[in-house]
Enzyme design. Structure first.
Site, PDB file in Angstrom:
ATOM      1  N   LYS A  22      26.896  78.336  69.905  1.00  0.00           N
ATOM      2  CA  LYS A  22      27.987  79.285  69.609  1.00  0.00           C
ATOM      3  C   LYS A  22      27.943  79.696  68.136  1.00  0.00           C
ATOM      4  CE  LYS A  22      32.183  77.656  68.559  1.00  0.00           C
ATOM      5  NZ  LYS A  22      32.835  78.080  67.311  1.00  0.00           N
ATOM      6  N   ARG A  93      37.224  83.023  63.726  1.00  0.00           N
ATOM      7  CA  ARG A  93      36.747  82.824  62.351  1.00  0.00           C
ATOM      8  C   ARG A  93      35.570  83.746  62.058  1.00  0.00           C
ATOM      9  NH1 ARG A  93      38.256  80.736  57.792  1.00  0.00           N
ATOM     10  NH2 ARG A  93      36.574  80.049  56.463  1.00  0.00           N
ATOM     11  N   CYS A 117      40.011  77.899  64.252  1.00  0.00           N
ATOM     12  CA  CYS A 117      40.715  76.629  64.452  1.00  0.00           C
ATOM     13  C   CYS A 117      41.506  76.271  63.194  1.00  0.00           C
ATOM     14  CB  CYS A 117      39.716  75.521  64.747  1.00  0.00           C
ATOM     15  SG  CYS A 117      39.021  75.687  66.396  1.00  0.00           S
TER      16      CYS A 117
HETATM   17  C1  EPZ Z   1      31.638  76.783  60.464  1.00  0.00           C
HETATM   18  O1  EPZ Z   1      32.925  77.044  59.944  1.00  0.00           O
HETATM   19  C2  EPZ Z   1      31.856  76.543  61.949  1.00  0.00           C
HETATM   20  N1  EPZ Z   1      32.456  77.729  62.554  1.00  0.00           N
HETATM   21  C3  EPZ Z   1      32.768  75.348  62.168  1.00  0.00           C
HETATM   22  O2  EPZ Z   1      32.788  75.091  63.565  1.00  0.00           O
HETATM   23  C4  EPZ Z   1      32.171  74.129  61.473  1.00  0.00           C
HETATM   24  O3  EPZ Z   1      33.106  73.059  61.572  1.00  0.00           O
HETATM   25  C5  EPZ Z   1      31.903  74.432  60.002  1.00  0.00           C
HETATM   26  O4  EPZ Z   1      31.067  75.601  59.894  1.00  0.00           O
HETATM   27  C6  EPZ Z   1      31.203  73.282  59.303  1.00  0.00           C
HETATM   28  O5  EPZ Z   1      29.995  72.994  59.966  1.00  0.00           O
HETATM   29  C7  EPZ Z   1      31.661  78.777  62.823  1.00  0.00           C
HETATM   30  O6  EPZ Z   1      30.466  78.755  62.559  1.00  0.00           O
HETATM   31  C8  EPZ Z   1      32.325  79.963  63.476  1.00  0.00           C
HETATM   32  P1  EPZ Z   1      32.328  76.118  56.143  1.00  0.00           P
HETATM   33  P2  EPZ Z   1      33.045  77.620  58.434  1.00  0.00           P
HETATM   34  O7  EPZ Z   1      32.390  77.423  55.456  1.00  0.00           O
HETATM   35  O8  EPZ Z   1      31.898  78.498  58.159  1.00  0.00           O
HETATM   36  C9  EPZ Z   1      35.148  75.163  52.451  1.00  0.00           C
HETATM   37  C10 EPZ Z   1      33.670  74.776  65.670  1.00  0.00           C
HETATM   38  O9  EPZ Z   1      34.325  73.833  66.118  1.00  0.00           O
HETATM   39  N2  EPZ Z   1      34.944  76.578  52.068  1.00  0.00           N
HETATM   40  O10 EPZ Z   1      31.028  75.386  56.247  1.00  0.00           O
HETATM   41  O11 EPZ Z   1      34.417  78.131  58.262  1.00  0.00           O
HETATM   42  C11 EPZ Z   1      35.956  75.031  53.716  1.00  0.00           C
HETATM   43  O12 EPZ Z   1      37.344  75.065  53.430  1.00  0.00           O
HETATM   44  C12 EPZ Z   1      33.995  75.292  64.298  1.00  0.00           C
HETATM   45  O13 EPZ Z   1      32.706  75.343  66.252  1.00  0.00           O
HETATM   46  C13 EPZ Z   1      35.414  77.012  50.837  1.00  0.00           C
HETATM   47  O14 EPZ Z   1      36.004  76.247  50.080  1.00  0.00           O
HETATM   48  O15 EPZ Z   1      32.903  76.274  57.612  1.00  0.00           O
HETATM   49  C14 EPZ Z   1      35.526  73.686  54.242  1.00  0.00           C
HETATM   50  O16 EPZ Z   1      36.262  72.676  53.570  1.00  0.00           O
HETATM   51  C15 EPZ Z   1      35.200  74.595  63.688  1.00  0.00           C
HETATM   52  N3  EPZ Z   1      35.217  78.313  50.474  1.00  0.00           N
HETATM   53  C16 EPZ Z   1      34.056  73.603  53.818  1.00  0.00           C
HETATM   54  O17 EPZ Z   1      33.885  74.583  52.798  1.00  0.00           O
HETATM   55  C17 EPZ Z   1      34.555  79.192  51.301  1.00  0.00           C
HETATM   56  O18 EPZ Z   1      34.395  80.366  50.922  1.00  0.00           O
HETATM   57  C18 EPZ Z   1      33.080  73.906  54.942  1.00  0.00           C
HETATM   58  O19 EPZ Z   1      33.437  75.167  55.494  1.00  0.00           O
HETATM   59  C19 EPZ Z   1      34.091  78.728  52.551  1.00  0.00           C
HETATM   60  C20 EPZ Z   1      34.286  77.413  52.910  1.00  0.00           C
END
Ligand code: EPZ
Length: 432
Positions: A22, A93, A117
Site C-alpha cells: 500500500k 495521508r 491515521c
Molecule cells: C508513512 O507515513 C506511512 N504512511 C506510515 O504508514 C508509516 O507508519 C510511516 O511512513 C513510517 O514508516 C504512508 O506511507 C501513507 P514519516 P509518513 O514521514 O510518511 C515525522 C500505515 O499504517 N515527520 O516517515 O507520514 C513524523 O511526525 C501508515 O500504513 C516530521 O517531523 O511517516 C514522524 O514522527 C501509518 N516532519 C516521523 O517523522 C515531516 O515533514 C516519521 O514520519 C514528516 C515527518
C-alpha cells in the site's frame, strides 16, 4: 454500522497470498502522473486508500483505466488542474504525494493538508523544506490547503532533520525533473522508497542510492511511459505472520520478499516461533507459550512502527514482562485501552508500553482506533475464545485487501456484518 463479528479460539493454519505494498502504491500512483505517456501499474492493492488516489487523479483530468482488479492504466496527458482537494482526499495521508508529483510536472501544486491515521502530529515541514530547497515557494493558503509554486526547479543538497518516508518520497519526485543534481541526506530506506525510485527510473529518471541514507538524483527533461509491478506489502505479510504467533497457528505468507521481513522474522523467532524462509514465502509456526521480549520501533531496517500494535498483542500473551517503545510516532498506543477490555495487562508510560503477559484474552466488543491497531485488535479477537466484535473497520479497510476473507481461508471465524440481525445470524451459525 459495519463491523467484524469474530468467534475466536481456533489457530490460524494455511497459506495466504500477500498483495502489493500500500505505502509503495500510494506514492507510485501519484508519480505516474509525472509523464504524459501512458503508465501501467501492476499489483496495486485494492484498498480504500488506493481507490481515493485514483479518484484524485481523475478529479484533475487524468484518465484511469482498470485492466483488472490489481492493474491500472494511467494517462495524465490531459491533466488540467494542479489543485487536489475533495472530501475523500482529506481523509488520507498520501494526498500530499501530489505536491511532489505536480510540482515536478507543472512547477505548481495545491493539495488539501493530509489526513491519515491519528497516530501523532505528523507535520510536513520536511516536505516543504525540500521543495523550498529546490526553488519552490510554499504557502498555507487557507481551507486546509498547502500550495507550492516554483519558477523553475533547481537541484539542491537537502538534509532531512528526521528520517521521514513521506518527505523522502515527495522530494524525490519533485527532484527528478529539476535542473541539475539533488542530494537527499538522512533519507528513509524503506523498501517502498526503493520501489518508487525503481519506478521513476523505469520512466527515465536518474535516481541512485535509494535504500541508503543518501539518495542522488540527476534531473531529466521529461519522463516516459512504463509498465511497473509494485513490491509485496511487508506490513500485510507481517500482520499474517504475527497472526500465527497470536493464535498458536501455522501460517505461510506467499509472494513476499523475505529480506523485507527480517526484523519481523527475527522478533517472531525471539518469542519462540519457528520461522522458515523460502525464496518468496515465509512460514511461521506458533508455540503454546510465547516468550517475552522488548521492542523498539525504528526506521527501516529496524522493527517497523506499522507492526508495533500487532507485536504488542503477541507480547500481551507471552510469559513475563515486555517493553514496547514507539520511537516514530507520539500517539500510537490508542489500542491499549481496547486490549484492556480483553483482559490484557498493559501500562503505557510516555512512549513505552509495559506489558505483563496474560494466559489468554477474553472476548469483548472493541473499536479500531486506526489502521494497524484495528488489524491488531482483530488478531487479538481471533485468539480470544468466544464472540468479539471490532467496530470502525473502515480504518482497517484502508490498508488490508479482503482481510476477513483471507483470515477465513486460514480457519478464522470472522465475518463483516452490517446489522444486529446479521450479527445474530453469525452467532447462530457458529453455535449451531
Ligand atoms: C508513512 O507515513 C506511512 N504512511 C506510515 O504508514 C508509516 O507508519 C510511516 O511512513 C513510517 O514508516 C504512508 O506511507 C501513507 P514519516 P509518513 O514521514 O510518511 C515525522 C500505515 O499504517 N515527520 O516517515 O507520514 C513524523 O511526525 C501508515 O500504513 C516530521 O517531523 O511517516 C514522524 O514522527 C501509518 N516532519 C516521523 O517523522 C515531516 O515533514 C516519521 O514520519 C514528516 C515527518
Amino acid at each position: 454500522m459495519e463491523q467484524y463479528a469474530i468467534h475466536g479460539g481456533q489457530p490460524l493454519i494455511g497459506e495466504v497470498e500477500i498483495g502489493g505494498a500500500k505505502n509503495a502504491a500510494l506514492a507510485i500512483l501519484a508519480a505516474a502522473i509525472m509523464t504524459d505517456d501512458v503508465v501501467t501499474i501492476e499489483n496495486v492493492p485494492d484498498v480504500r486508500d488506493t481507490k481515493v488516489m485514483l479518484e484524485a487523479i481523475e478529479s484533475i483530468g487524468g484518465r484511469v483505466e482498470h485492466i483488472d482488479r490489481h492493474t491500472v492504466k494511467i494517462d495524465a496527458s490531459k491533466i488540467n488542474d494542479f489543485i487536489v482537494d475533495g472530501e475523500a482526499v482529506k481523509k488520507i495521508r498520501a494526498s500530499y504525494y501530489f505536491l511532489g508529483a505536480l510540482l515536478g510536472k507543472k512547477n505548481k501544486a495545491c493539495v488539501v493538508l493530509p489526513g491519515g491515521c491519528n497516530i501523532g502530529q505528523r507535520p510536513i515541514d520536511m516536505h516543504l523544506k525540500g521543495f523550498r530547497a529546490l526553488g519552490a515557494k510554499n504557502e498555507i493558503i487557507g481551507n486546509g490547503r498547502v500550495e507550492t509554486v516554483a519558477e523553475k526547479l533547481t537541484g539542491a543538497h537537502i538534509y532531512m532533520d528526521v528520517v521521514t518516508v513521506g518527505a523522502t518520497m515527495n522530494v524525490m519526485m519533485a527532484a527528478v525533473l529539476a535542473e541539475g543534481k539533488t542530494i537527499i541526506e538522512n533519507a528513509a530506506k524503506e523498501p517502498h522508497i526503493v520501489d518508487l525510485a525503481n519506478f521513476l527510473n523505469s520512466m527515465g529518471a536518474k535516481v541512485k542510492g535509494a535504500g541508503t541514507d543518501v539518495i542522488r538524483i540527476t534531473g531529466v527533461e521529461s519522463l516516459h511511459g512504463s509498465t511497473y509491478a509494485i513490491i509485496p506489502d511487508q506490513i500485510e505479510a507481517g500482520t499474517y505472520m504475527m497472526a500465527a504467533a497470536i493464535t498458536n497457528g501455522n501460517v505461510t505468507v506467499k509472494n513476499v520478499i523475505p529480506r523485507h521481513l527480517e526484523s519481523i522474522s527475527a522478533k517472531l523467532s525471539e518469542i519462540g516461533c519457528k520461522v522458515i524462509e523460502s525464496d518468496d514465502s515465509v512460514q511461521v509456526i506458533g508455540t503454546s507459550q510465547l516468550t517475552r521480549t522488548h521492542i523498539k520501533t525504528l526506521p527501516y531496517p529496524g522493527f517497523p512502527t506499522d507492526m508495533q500494535p500487532q507485536m504488542a498483542v503477541a507480547l500481551a500473551l507471552s510469559d513475563g514482562t515486555s517493553i514496547v517503545t514507539e520511537s516514530i510516532f507520539e500517539n500510537r498506543f490508542k489500542y491499549v485501552g481496547e486490549l484492556l477490555k480483553m483482559g490484557a495487562d498493559i501500562n503505557v508510560q510516555g512512549n513505552s508500553a509495559i506489558i505483563e503477559g496474560v494466559s489468554c484474552f477474553k472476548p469483548a466488543p472493541v473499536v479500531a482506533p486506526d489502521l494497524r491497531a484495528g488489524a491488531a485488535l482483530v488478531l487479538a479477537a481471533l485468539a480470544a475464545d468466544g464472540f468479539s466484535t471490532v467496530e470502525d473497520i473502515r480504518f482497517i479497510e484502508r490498508g488490508y485487501e479482503d482481510f476477513p476473507e483471507k483470515l477465513r481461508a486460514l480457519g478464522g471465524n470472522i465475518s463483516k456484518v452490517d446489522s444486529e440481525e446479521e450479527l445474530n445470524r453469525f452467532k447462530f451459525r457458529v453455535v449451531s
